[in-house]
Motif scaffolding. Structure first.
Motif, PDB file in Angstrom:
ATOM      1  N   ILE A 193       0.856  -1.194   0.000  1.00 49.76           N
ATOM      2  CA  ILE A 193       0.000   0.000   0.000  1.00 49.76           C
ATOM      3  C   ILE A 193       0.890   1.242   0.000  1.00 49.76           C
ATOM      4  CG2 ILE A 193      -1.602   1.376   1.401  1.00 49.76           C
ATOM      5  CD1 ILE A 193      -3.011  -0.867   0.049  1.00 49.76           C
ATOM      6  N   GLY A 194       0.566   2.185  -0.859  1.00 49.83           N
ATOM      7  CA  GLY A 194       1.360   3.406  -0.955  1.00 49.83           C
ATOM      8  C   GLY A 194       0.493   4.644  -1.014  1.00 49.83           C
ATOM      9  N   LEU A 195       1.091   5.737  -1.414  1.00 51.52           N
ATOM     10  CA  LEU A 195       0.388   7.019  -1.463  1.00 51.52           C
ATOM     11  C   LEU A 195      -0.721   7.010  -2.504  1.00 51.52           C
ATOM     12  CD1 LEU A 195       0.443   9.809  -0.142  1.00 51.52           C
ATOM     13  CD2 LEU A 195       2.004  10.562  -1.955  1.00 51.52           C
ATOM     14  N   SER A 196      -0.531   6.261  -3.586  1.00 49.56           N
ATOM     15  CA  SER A 196      -1.504   6.305  -4.676  1.00 49.56           C
ATOM     16  C   SER A 196      -2.876   5.797  -4.245  1.00 49.56           C
ATOM     17  CB  SER A 196      -0.986   5.521  -5.877  1.00 49.56           C
ATOM     18  OG  SER A 196      -1.377   4.202  -5.868  1.00 49.56           O
ATOM     19  N   GLU A 197      -2.917   4.805  -3.325  1.00 42.87           N
ATOM     20  CA  GLU A 197      -4.212   4.307  -2.848  1.00 42.87           C
ATOM     21  C   GLU A 197      -4.955   5.394  -2.064  1.00 42.87           C
ATOM     22  OE1 GLU A 197      -2.033   0.527  -3.714  1.00 42.87           O
ATOM     23  OE2 GLU A 197      -1.492   2.418  -2.782  1.00 42.87           O
ATOM     24  N   PHE A 198      -4.216   6.176  -1.292  1.00 42.12           N
ATOM     25  CA  PHE A 198      -4.854   7.237  -0.500  1.00 42.12           C
ATOM     26  C   PHE A 198      -5.237   8.430  -1.370  1.00 42.12           C
ATOM     27  CE2 PHE A 198      -3.231   4.648   2.845  1.00 42.12           C
ATOM     28  CZ  PHE A 198      -4.023   4.928   3.951  1.00 42.12           C
ATOM     29  N   LEU A 199      -4.368   8.796  -2.304  1.00 40.24           N
ATOM     30  CA  LEU A 199      -4.700   9.907  -3.199  1.00 40.24           C
ATOM     31  C   LEU A 199      -5.843   9.526  -4.128  1.00 40.24           C
ATOM     32  CD1 LEU A 199      -1.146  11.295  -4.119  1.00 40.24           C
ATOM     33  CD2 LEU A 199      -2.825  12.252  -2.517  1.00 40.24           C
ATOM     34  N   GLY A 200      -5.794   8.304  -4.649  1.00 45.02           N
ATOM     35  CA  GLY A 200      -6.896   7.834  -5.488  1.00 45.02           C
ATOM     36  C   GLY A 200      -8.195   7.775  -4.723  1.00 45.02           C
ATOM     37  N   GLY A 201      -8.109   7.462  -3.429  1.00 46.38           N
ATOM     38  CA  GLY A 201      -9.302   7.409  -2.601  1.00 46.38           C
ATOM     39  C   GLY A 201     -10.019   8.733  -2.494  1.00 46.38           C
ATOM     40  N   LEU A 202      -9.285   9.835  -2.678  1.00 47.58           N
ATOM     41  CA  LEU A 202      -9.913  11.159  -2.625  1.00 47.58           C
ATOM     42  C   LEU A 202     -11.038  11.294  -3.643  1.00 47.58           C
ATOM     43  CD1 LEU A 202      -6.900  13.606  -2.140  1.00 47.58           C
ATOM     44  CD2 LEU A 202      -8.871  13.358  -0.623  1.00 47.58           C
ATOM     45  N   ARG A 203     -10.842  10.714  -4.815  1.00 46.66           N
ATOM     46  CA  ARG A 203     -11.870  10.801  -5.856  1.00 46.66           C
ATOM     47  C   ARG A 203     -13.157  10.114  -5.402  1.00 46.66           C
ATOM     48  NH1 ARG A 203     -11.463   8.064 -11.876  1.00 46.66           N
ATOM     49  NH2 ARG A 203     -13.227   9.178 -12.832  1.00 46.66           N
ATOM     50  N   PHE A 204     -13.013   8.964  -4.762  1.00 47.39           N
ATOM     51  CA  PHE A 204     -14.180   8.226  -4.291  1.00 47.39           C
ATOM     52  C   PHE A 204     -14.776   8.893  -3.045  1.00 47.39           C
ATOM     53  CE2 PHE A 204     -11.635   5.374  -6.793  1.00 47.39           C
ATOM     54  CZ  PHE A 204     -12.571   4.710  -7.558  1.00 47.39           C
TER      55      PHE A 204
END
Length: 629
Positions: free
Chosen positions: A39-50
């Motif tokens: 798990i990295g930053l992209s999962e958290f940043l991508g989560g912003l969209r959802f």
């Protein structure tokens, strides 16, 4: 001007919600980190969209009431009511995200609209709520503390007494109001792309399909599953004739000899995944009886569940229908379709059929599905006539209910077909008081109850052996699903280990039916496999594999992604394209995706399977009677 202050207050509240959703995501990950990898930053940043989609969908009323033009908004009572409404709406949706922090352990997916409706669990929910509150009191306490802080941090702005700015002010505020309506549409659908974002789009923000649960939030998955009929859409990958030539879910069984009308008993063992067998704690085996029984019959060692929940297992095992949609088949709009399965075949051969489940009647809608799928009789807690045995939560302890089942078997005219579903190894893993400290506790909450259920199974077979019908009976044992983790969590927490189960075909009268079978098997393959063993001849409707086929498929679906095992390949497919491929026979931990694989062949198998599944469920063509040639 007051209108600007109102917009500022709304934006600050939205920022507070963004922080809360990211905090929920972080807590969710911390409690379940062993289910995910890299798990990295992209999962958290991508989560912003959802998160933005979830926030704007769940706060439509708040946004409209905060931005609608008019002086009435600045009244103290109006603003106080708006704050309370904002708190209640978001306390609920933050609450469902809190629930998933622990509930994910059992489902391995973000919860859907079924969580709110308690679909399939209507009769159980009032009994289970206090149990789970007691078991996970610290989560409930944490939620209350979080909501106290949330209320305290809700931004509030004091409005000034001032005159309206005339037509100019009304014009500007109207434009801003329309702008926010546009933002609700834009952010609620997840952007300007052609179609609104779906759960499957979470895969775009991670390298591993199982990590999509971190990208998503529960509010979003609930909104995306409110309209259950949208879960399936017709597919047109191929023309009808092309489709029939590629894949047709009708199997010809041409076994040798005559049909042997033996009794058939299918025992579905709650949570007895492969991770629980052959384990030893405190110098004692966890499942000594099942371990020994696996050596007495045909043990399918390369077998997998077709779902992650109990409610998925019954249609898979009994009617050979897997769960390839967000909601379980039993809870779906297609649950009243005409279906075949064991009852359709065996009742024509004169079998008496029955379904036994020790839980309260109505639990997971099993009694309704038993009627739909053709069972003559259903025996649940309501039909249990013995004294004692109630576990205080689910129903009747396995030992007592299995003995009650035996008594019923003795009254049945042969041949009979019965399905038994055990309950004691289900959370909260209650065992009878007299057996406390009798079994190894292991290193997981479930282990003691697994050991107790194994003991109850032993007593069932010990007494069954004394009955005259025993040697004329074929037994099938399969778990409904896994319990995650286990002795080798690095495997049993992977996308295939999560589904890995033992399946046993046991015939006390056939000493030659022993040994292991390594062919790829799903729960949906039990139907053709057993009929073939009994010597049945004819066609059956099944999404399983022909018994002798070397070219085999097992299908699952989770978080918007299809997960196929095709021969030696594990394939993740998003409905349009292949996302990842692994050779799971060489890479059981799925650490290295491969690029050298038969792409065209795999896509052909996957798309034809999905098209047959979707279109047949929608068109009510799940039986030989309904099936179009």
């Amino acid at each position: 001007m007051n209108y600007k202050l109102s917009i500022k207050q709304l934006l600050l509240r939205i920022l507070l919600l963004i922080f809360c959703y990211q905090l929920c995501r972080a807590i969710f990950y911390v409690f379940n980190f062993h289910f995910f990898k890299n798990i990295g930053l992209s999962e958290f940043l991508g989560g912003l969209r959802f998160d933005l989609a979830a926030i704007f969908l769940s706060n439509i009323l708040i946004i409209l009431l905060s931005t609608i033009p008019g002086k009435f908004k600045y009244n103290h009572t109006y603003q106080k009511s708006l704050k309370i409404l904002f708190f209640l709406i978001n306390a609920f949706f933050i609450g469902v995200n809190f629930i998933d922090i622990k509930y994910y352990i059992y489902t391995n997916k973000r919860s859907t609209y079924a969580l709110i409706t308690a679909s399939g669990m209507e009769g159980d929910i009032l009994r289970l709520i206090p149990v789970f509150l007691a078991q996970y009191w610290y989560m409930f306490l944490g939620y209350l503390v979080a909501m106290f802080c949330f209320w305290k941090f809700i931004p509030e702005i004091s409005y000034r007494q001032e005159k309206e700015n005339g037509w100019k002010g009304i014009f500007v505020s109207s434009l801003v109001f329309l702008l926010f309506i546009g933002l609700i549409i834009l952010l609620g659908r997840g952007g300007i792309q052609r179609a609104p974002i779906k759960t499957v789009d979470a895969i775009n923000y991670t390298d591993y399909p199982q990590n999509t649960a971190v990208v998503l939030n529960t509010t979003f998955t609930i909104f995306k599953t409110i309209n259950k009929k949208d879960n399936l859409k017709k597919k047109n990958y191929f023309t009808p004739q092309q489709l029939k030539n590629i894949y047709h879910p009708v199997i010809d069984i041409n076994s040798e000899g005559i049909f042997n009308k033996k009794n058939l008993v299918i025992i579905i063992l709650e949570s007895f995944g492969k991770e629980n067998i052959y384990q030893q704690f405190e110098s004692r085996k966890l499942t000594p009886f099942l371990d020994s029984l696996l050596t007495e019959g045909r043990y399918y060692t390369n077998a997998f569940a077709n779902g992650l929940k109990s409610i998925d297992a019954v249609p898979s095992v009994i009617t050979s229908i897997p769960c390839l949609m967000e909601v379980s088949y039993i809870s779906s709009p297609y649950s009243f379709n005409q279906i075949d399965g064991f009852n359709a075949v065996l009742k024509k051969e004169g079998y008496n059929t029955s379904f036994f489940h020790g839980a309260f009647n109505g639990s997971q809608n099993f009694n309704e599905f038993a009627r739909i799928s053709g069972y003559d009789n259903y025996y649940g807690k309501n039909e249990y006539t013995e004294k004692g045995g109630y576990d205080g939560v689910w129903g009747i302890f396995d030992e007592e209910f299995l003995q009650f089942t035996l008594k019923k078997f003795n009254t049945f005219k042969q041949p009979f077909f019965s399905t038994i579903f055990t309950v004691s190894s289900h959370s909260p893993y209650t065992i009878p008081e007299q057996y406390k400290n009798k079994f190894p506790k292991g290193n997981r909450d479930i282990h003691e109850s697994i050991a107790y259920s194994d003991f109850a199974l032993r007593k069932f077979f010990e007494n069954a052996k004394k009955q005259e019908w025993y040697t004329n009976t074929v037994f099938v044992l399969t778990p409904d699903h896994t319990s995650r983790g286990g002795a080798k969590p690095e495997y049993f927490l992977t996308e295939i280990g999560n589904y890995s189960i033992p399946i046993l075909l046991f015939d006390p009268s056939n000493s030659k039916l022993k040994g292991t079978e390594n062919k790829l098997m799903g729960q949906i393959d039990i139907y053709p496999e057993v009929l073939n063993y009994l010597g049945y001849k004819g066609q059956i409707f099944s999404f399983g594999n022909p018994v002798e086929s070397k070219d085999r498929v097992v299908a699952n679906f989770n978080e918007g992604i299809y997960r196929f095992l095709i021969n030696q390949y594990y394939v993740a497919f998003d409905g349009k394209k292949i996302l990842r491929v692994y050779d799971y026979t060489k890479d059981s931990l799925l650490q290295h995706s491969i690029s050298n694989y038969p792409k065209e062949n795999l896509e052909l198998k996957i798309k034809s399977y999905i098209q047959q599944y979707n279109n047949r469920l929608i068109d009510n063509e799940l039986s030989l009677v309904k099936s179009k040639d």
